[in-house]
Design a protein around this motif. Sequence first.
Motif, PDB file in Angstrom:
ATOM      1  N   MET A  11     103.519 125.847  71.198  1.00  0.00           N
ATOM      2  CA  MET A  11     103.677 125.135  72.283  1.00  0.00           C
ATOM      3  C   MET A  11     103.552 123.577  71.712  1.00  0.00           C
ATOM      4  SD  MET A  11     101.055 126.881  74.876  1.00  0.00           S
ATOM      5  CE  MET A  11     101.384 125.951  76.585  1.00  0.00           C
ATOM      6  N   THR A  12     104.011 122.771  72.393  1.00  0.00           N
ATOM      7  CA  THR A  12     103.914 121.180  71.766  1.00  0.00           C
ATOM      8  C   THR A  12     103.743 120.193  72.936  1.00  0.00           C
ATOM      9  OG1 THR A  12     105.641 121.719  70.163  1.00  0.00           O
ATOM     10  CG2 THR A  12     105.356 119.375  70.336  1.00  0.00           C
ATOM     11  N   ARG A  13     102.926 119.563  72.714  1.00  0.00           N
ATOM     12  CA  ARG A  13     102.438 118.435  73.738  1.00  0.00           C
ATOM     13  C   ARG A  13     102.185 117.055  73.155  1.00  0.00           C
ATOM     14  NH1 ARG A  13     103.397 122.361  76.030  1.00  0.00           N
ATOM     15  NH2 ARG A  13     102.203 123.043  77.967  1.00  0.00           N
ATOM     16  N   VAL A  14     102.540 116.163  74.113  1.00  0.00           N
ATOM     17  CA  VAL A  14     102.432 114.687  73.535  1.00  0.00           C
ATOM     18  C   VAL A  14     101.546 114.055  74.548  1.00  0.00           C
ATOM     19  CG1 VAL A  14     103.738 112.480  73.446  1.00  0.00           C
ATOM     20  CG2 VAL A  14     104.951 114.550  72.849  1.00  0.00           C
ATOM     21  N   PHE A  15     100.347 113.294  73.463  1.00  0.00           N
ATOM     22  CA  PHE A  15      99.340 112.569  74.183  1.00  0.00           C
ATOM     23  C   PHE A  15      99.661 110.907  73.742  1.00  0.00           C
ATOM     24  CE2 PHE A  15      98.139 116.742  72.820  1.00  0.00           C
ATOM     25  CZ  PHE A  15      97.453 117.223  74.267  1.00  0.00           C
ATOM     26  N   ASP A  16      99.283 110.000  74.780  1.00  0.00           N
ATOM     27  CA  ASP A  16      99.166 108.793  74.657  1.00  0.00           C
ATOM     28  C   ASP A  16      98.132 108.178  74.082  1.00  0.00           C
ATOM     29  OD1 ASP A  16     101.922 108.598  76.070  1.00  0.00           O
ATOM     30  OD2 ASP A  16     101.102 108.432  77.826  1.00  0.00           O
ATOM     31  N   VAL A  17      97.423 108.839  73.155  1.00  0.00           N
ATOM     32  CA  VAL A  17      96.296 108.587  72.436  1.00  0.00           C
ATOM     33  C   VAL A  17      96.454 108.603  70.825  1.00  0.00           C
ATOM     34  CG1 VAL A  17      94.669 108.682  74.274  1.00  0.00           C
ATOM     35  CG2 VAL A  17      95.036 110.621  72.555  1.00  0.00           C
ATOM     36  N   ASN A 146      98.278 126.211  78.936  1.00  0.00           N
ATOM     37  CA  ASN A 146      99.070 125.403  79.429  1.00  0.00           C
ATOM     38  C   ASN A 146      97.986 124.619  80.642  1.00  0.00           C
ATOM     39  OD1 ASN A 146     101.393 123.728  80.408  1.00  0.00           O
ATOM     40  ND2 ASN A 146     101.514 124.813  82.254  1.00  0.00           N
ATOM     41  N   LEU A 147      97.242 125.319  81.152  1.00  0.00           N
ATOM     42  CA  LEU A 147      96.333 124.805  82.011  1.00  0.00           C
ATOM     43  C   LEU A 147      95.308 123.964  81.460  1.00  0.00           C
ATOM     44  CD1 LEU A 147      95.631 127.730  84.439  1.00  0.00           C
ATOM     45  CD2 LEU A 147      96.899 125.440  84.913  1.00  0.00           C
ATOM     46  N   MET A 148      95.004 124.827  80.320  1.00  0.00           N
ATOM     47  CA  MET A 148      93.769 123.995  79.469  1.00  0.00           C
ATOM     48  C   MET A 148      94.436 122.697  78.827  1.00  0.00           C
ATOM     49  SD  MET A 148      91.773 126.742  77.218  1.00  0.00           S
ATOM     50  CE  MET A 148      92.747 127.957  77.125  1.00  0.00           C
ATOM     51  N   PHE A 149      95.641 122.630  78.382  1.00  0.00           N
ATOM     52  CA  PHE A 149      96.131 121.387  77.810  1.00  0.00           C
ATOM     53  C   PHE A 149      96.346 120.285  78.863  1.00  0.00           C
ATOM     54  CE2 PHE A 149      98.289 123.977  74.324  1.00  0.00           C
ATOM     55  CZ  PHE A 149      97.204 124.096  73.500  1.00  0.00           C
ATOM     56  N   MET A 150      96.708 120.736  80.244  1.00  0.00           N
ATOM     57  CA  MET A 150      96.491 119.784  81.178  1.00  0.00           C
ATOM     58  C   MET A 150      95.481 118.941  81.184  1.00  0.00           C
ATOM     59  SD  MET A 150      99.072 121.380  84.212  1.00  0.00           S
ATOM     60  CE  MET A 150      97.698 122.069  85.003  1.00  0.00           C
ATOM     61  N   LEU A 155      91.713 114.441  79.801  1.00  0.00           N
ATOM     62  CA  LEU A 155      90.619 114.172  79.080  1.00  0.00           C
ATOM     63  C   LEU A 155      90.614 113.010  78.071  1.00  0.00           C
ATOM     64  CD1 LEU A 155      87.327 114.523  78.640  1.00  0.00           C
ATOM     65  CD2 LEU A 155      87.938 116.350  76.894  1.00  0.00           C
ATOM     66  N   VAL A 156      91.735 113.052  77.076  1.00  0.00           N
ATOM     67  CA  VAL A 156      91.603 112.388  75.829  1.00  0.00           C
ATOM     68  C   VAL A 156      92.377 110.963  76.347  1.00  0.00           C
ATOM     69  CG1 VAL A 156      91.852 114.090  74.240  1.00  0.00           C
ATOM     70  CG2 VAL A 156      94.108 113.237  75.077  1.00  0.00           C
ATOM     71  N   GLU A 157      93.215 110.982  77.508  1.00  0.00           N
ATOM     72  CA  GLU A 157      93.774 109.846  77.980  1.00  0.00           C
ATOM     73  C   GLU A 157      92.732 109.000  79.024  1.00  0.00           C
ATOM     74  OE1 GLU A 157      97.717 110.874  79.216  1.00  0.00           O
ATOM     75  OE2 GLU A 157      98.324 111.320  77.231  1.00  0.00           O
ATOM     76  N   THR A 158      92.030 109.641  79.858  1.00  0.00           N
ATOM     77  CA  THR A 158      91.288 109.024  81.040  1.00  0.00           C
ATOM     78  C   THR A 158      89.793 109.298  80.568  1.00  0.00           C
ATOM     79  OG1 THR A 158      91.075 110.912  82.545  1.00  0.00           O
ATOM     80  CG2 THR A 158      93.115 109.406  82.572  1.00  0.00           C
ATOM     81  N   GLY A 159      89.363 110.241  79.847  1.00  0.00           N
ATOM     82  CA  GLY A 159      87.872 110.358  79.540  1.00  0.00           C
ATOM     83  C   GLY A 159      87.257 111.317  80.345  1.00  0.00           C
TER      84      GLY A 159
END
Length: 165
Positions: A11-17, A146-150, A155-159
């Motif tokens: 799986m691949t995910r993109v984060f804004d951090v 998928n649920l965990m990555f949401m 968490l990483v983007e909003t705390g």
Amino acid sequence: MENYSTTTLKMTRVFDVAPERVFDAWLNPEMMRKWFFTLEGTNKVAQNNPQVGGSWEIVDHREGKDYRAIGEYLEIDPPNKLVFTFKMPQFSDTVDTITVELKELSKGCEMTFSQNIIVPHEESWTKSDIEKALGEYHDGSEHGWNLMFMGLKELVETGKVSYTG
């Protein structure tokens, strides 16, 4: 255990951090208890020894039962790569291997996650039974991650994580 097959979930995910922030979420117990196989409201244990050969443990309490996930760190290369084992002893003796790779992007980072999933066979299984089980393990794992990555993204983007299950 001599009779098993493996399947790989990628799986691949993109984060804004920055990748450091995502990497930290995999290793910091205060962050782990909010998304990694558990949620803050149901977590009983979130502990780890983040060094090669060190172990980690999560205990989540849902519907009157404790669910325990454990593993050992095989490779830690901050903030680029993390490799660890994953096992839920109450369900199986199998040990999966998980690899998390992070790549910095011009804005944020990309996480590539892969899990080598061990699927034990039952004695009477045919080839189609094995293929069906491989698909079920793969799809079930993908749904859970998928649920965990949401939650991880939030968490990483909003705390914080607002998803409660």
